[in-house]
Enzyme design. Structure first.
Site, PDB file in Angstrom:
ATOM      1  N   LYS A   1       0.758  -1.300   0.374  1.00 32.09           N
ATOM      2  CA  LYS A   1       0.092   0.010  -0.171  1.00 32.09           C
ATOM      3  C   LYS A   1       1.014   1.250   0.302  1.00 32.09           C
ATOM      4  O   LYS A   1       2.003   1.200   0.534  1.00 32.09           O
ATOM      5  CB  LYS A   1      -1.107   0.013   1.031  1.00 32.09           C
ATOM      6  CG  LYS A   1      -2.070   1.075   1.331  1.00 32.09           C
ATOM      7  CD  LYS A   1      -2.772   1.030   2.337  1.00 32.09           C
ATOM      8  CE  LYS A   1      -4.311   1.447   2.764  1.00 32.09           C
ATOM      9  NZ  LYS A   1      -5.011   1.283   4.094  1.00 32.09           N
TER      10      LYS A   1
ATOM     11  N   SER B   1      -9.190   1.703   3.141  1.00 32.63           N
ATOM     12  CA  SER B   1      -8.959   2.308   2.269  1.00 32.63           C
ATOM     13  C   SER B   1      -7.325   1.580   1.481  1.00 32.63           C
ATOM     14  O   SER B   1      -7.203   1.852   0.323  1.00 32.63           O
ATOM     15  CB  SER B   1      -7.690   3.568   2.926  1.00 32.63           C
ATOM     16  OG  SER B   1      -6.906   3.053   3.744  1.00 32.63           O
TER      17      SER B   1
ATOM     18  N   SER C   1      -9.527  -0.696   7.000  1.00 37.13           N
ATOM     19  CA  SER C   1      -9.025  -0.998   5.377  1.00 37.13           C
ATOM     20  C   SER C   1      -8.513  -1.759   4.824  1.00 37.13           C
ATOM     21  O   SER C   1      -7.736  -1.812   4.369  1.00 37.13           O
ATOM     22  CB  SER C   1      -7.599   0.399   5.716  1.00 37.13           C
ATOM     23  OG  SER C   1      -8.807   0.878   5.660  1.00 37.13           O
TER      24      SER C   1
HETATM   25  N1  GLN Z   1     -12.778   3.447   6.754  1.00 32.39           N
HETATM   26  C1  GLN Z   1     -12.190   4.196   7.735  1.00 32.39           C
HETATM   27  C2  GLN Z   1     -11.536   5.680   7.766  1.00 32.39           C
HETATM   28  O1  GLN Z   1     -11.954   6.373   7.000  1.00 32.39           O
HETATM   29  C3  GLN Z   1     -11.089   3.428   7.827  1.00 32.39           C
HETATM   30  C4  GLN Z   1      -9.848   3.454   6.850  1.00 32.39           C
HETATM   31  C5  GLN Z   1      -8.149   2.931   7.511  1.00 32.39           C
HETATM   32  O2  GLN Z   1      -8.497   1.622   8.250  1.00 32.39           O
HETATM   33  N2  GLN Z   1      -7.769   3.273   7.593  1.00 32.39           N
HETATM   34  O3  GLN Z   1     -11.279   6.267   8.848  1.00 32.39           O
END
Ligand code: GLN
Length: 485
Positions: A74, A149, A173
């Site tokens: 990532k 994400s 994410s």
């Molecule tokens: N969807 C969650 C957020 O936007 C989790 C994102 C993540 O785990 N990086 O914060």
């Protein structure tokens, strides 16, 4: 092929690491234009690294457990080559001087980094749509989101470009996109994997973990990256989990807790049947299913978005246009404050700006107690709910759970753009994942029964949550469920 099969084949000389790397790169070339899973692809570097592995084998060196395995990282993970963009205009040209610990451990185990995976900007999002480099698409239906994400990591694994990838999970994410793409995703216990070299979103929640097509591959990767790191003071000094070897020992008569709160009336019907399917599979394997009460998960979204935004507002303060990252061009008569404001307004997209403002507000004097401190209190109550589920209850005679079973998200993959103008609807997709981060526990998402929407079979994930630092048992239970399905 799975990562374990590739590593075995390279070690045995059935094929070379260069052949494997070429195969992965060809597939990326064919599929990436439609999926947009990668921000950067490292063709020369990957072939060069694979040749080194082949040379090492030829000279009789012992190869690592991931010898020749192509991986994607990532793009919030620092490498000493290429750029580390975090999916943001702010860091679109940023080059890190060093490599993250987890990535270095993968490389030391023999992995070949194929490229950097697309992601929601600064890991803020649940759909993969907030990236400065454009949305990633779901390999099962290109009109739908892959989740986020870690959108690119999930799409790259699900489409067979790489067998495994690293993602980061602050509130879901890794697990949510794994679920929406029909693969396996593991968020380790907070403190299990070093965050050194991971660009921080919310430091008390962030954790790096693997996405793969099998439980075994995720175990292999976790084994390689886990362990104490002097560069991350929050890593636990505990013996690394010996995972991959013991994976096939079933847990005898497991007790699986299903939270009352998992049967939410807002769940998509496909999610209801995927959860039901997993429960039935466990029953058939002799598990005892018990209802648990995670009373405070109802407040999980509110607590998470306050804690995560507060930490983000502080972590992202370093991007000020001065030392690195995007710097705005100033007009005549403009000064330092204009530089800060303009660089941050131009460099950050709308969702990141929203989080920074929300977090700054929650931490401001006068509101700190009402918002941030209250969120921290809810966080402790959520942890207590989980602790209770993992301990035997003398009063009611309820046994201690070996794992807790929940959906990984309340809906299958939605259409691109469907929730972009409604942040709250987007945040609610995280209802089943965020409390696990607030409690610091390990959890794994596995493919459940898919659901057919508009004539297309869409994957759905089911999630198993384990005791802190008991990834070994969690993975054995996951392996049982995988084998049953
Ligand atoms: N969807 C969650 C957020 O936007 C989790 C994102 C993540 O785990 N990086 O914060």
């Amino acid at each position: 092929m799975s990562a374990s099969a590739i590593a075995a084949g390279v070690r045995n000389g059935d094929f070379s690491a260069v052949e494997v790397a070429r195969g992965a790169l060809e597939r990326v070339e064919a599929l990436n234009p439609a999926l947009n899973a990668f921000i950067d692809v490292f063709r020369e570097e990957a072939i060069a690294r694979a040749s080194e592995i082949d040379r090492a084998r030829a000279s009789g060196e012992r190869l690592g457990p991931l010898a020749g395995v192509p991986v994607a990282l990532k793009d919030n993970m620092c490498l000493s080559w290429g750029r580390t963009t975090c999916g943001s205009r702010m860091l679109a040209r940023y080059r890190s001087p060093y490599t993250l610990t987890a990535g270095q451990r993968l490389i030391d185990a023999g992995a070949v980094v194929i490229g950097k995976a697309n992601m929601d900007e600064f890991a803020m999002g649940s759909s993969g749509e907030t990236s400065f480099f454009g949305a990633t698409r779901n390999p099962h239906d290109h009109a739908r989101v892959p989740g986020g994400s870690s959108s690119g990591s999930a799409a790259a694994v699900a489409s067979g470009m790489v067998p495994v990838a690293l993602g980061s999970d602050t509130g879901g994410s890794i697990r949510q996109p794994a679920g929406l793409c029909g693969i396996v995703g593991l968020k380790p216990t907070y403190g299990r994997v070093s965050r050194y070299g991971l660009v921080a979103y919310a430091s008390s929640l962030d954790q790096i973990g693997p996405l793969g097509r099998t439980v075994e591959d995720c175990a292999l990767v976790l084994e390689a990256i886990a362990g104490v790191d002097p560069n991350d003071g929050t890593t636990a000094d505990m013996p690394g989990p010996a995972l991959a070897g013991a994976l096939d020992e079933p847990v005898e008569g497991p007790v699986i807790g299903v939270p009352r709160q998992a049967h939410d009336s807002h769940n998509h019907p496909g999610v209801v049947s995927a959860l039901g399917g997993a429960i039935d599979a466990f029953v058939k394997m002799g598990a005892r299913i018990v209802e648990v009460d995670l009373a405070h998960v109802a407040h999980g979204i509110a607590a998470y978005y306050l804690v995560a935004s507060a930490e983000a507002s502080s972590n992202l303060a370093r991007f000020d246009g001065v030392r690195y990252g995007h710097r705005a061009a100033l007009g005549p008569g403009e000064g330092l404050l204009d530089l800060y404001c303009r660089s941050r307004s131009e460099g950050f997209g709308p969702e990141v700006q929203r989080r920074i403002m929300l977090g700054t507000y929650a931490l401001s004097s006068g509101y700190y107690d009402a918002y941030y401190n209250t969120a921290l209190r809810v966080r402790r109550l959520i942890r207590r709910d989980y602790d209770a589920a993992f301990a035997p209850d003398e009063g009611t005679g309820a046994p201690a759970c070996d794992a807790i079973l929940m959906p990984s998200s309340p809906n299958p993959a939605f259409r691109l753009g469907e929730k972009s103008s409604d942040p709250l609807a987007m945040y609610l997709e995280d209802v089943y994942t965020v409390t696990v981060n607030l409690a610091g526990l390990p959890a794994i998402t596995l493919p459940g029964t898919p659901t057919v929407v508009d004539g297309v079979a869409l994957p759905l994930g089911v999630q198993l949550i384990g005791r802190a630092f008991d990834e070994a048992r969690l993975l054995r239970l996951a392996r049982m469920l995988e084998g049953a399905g």
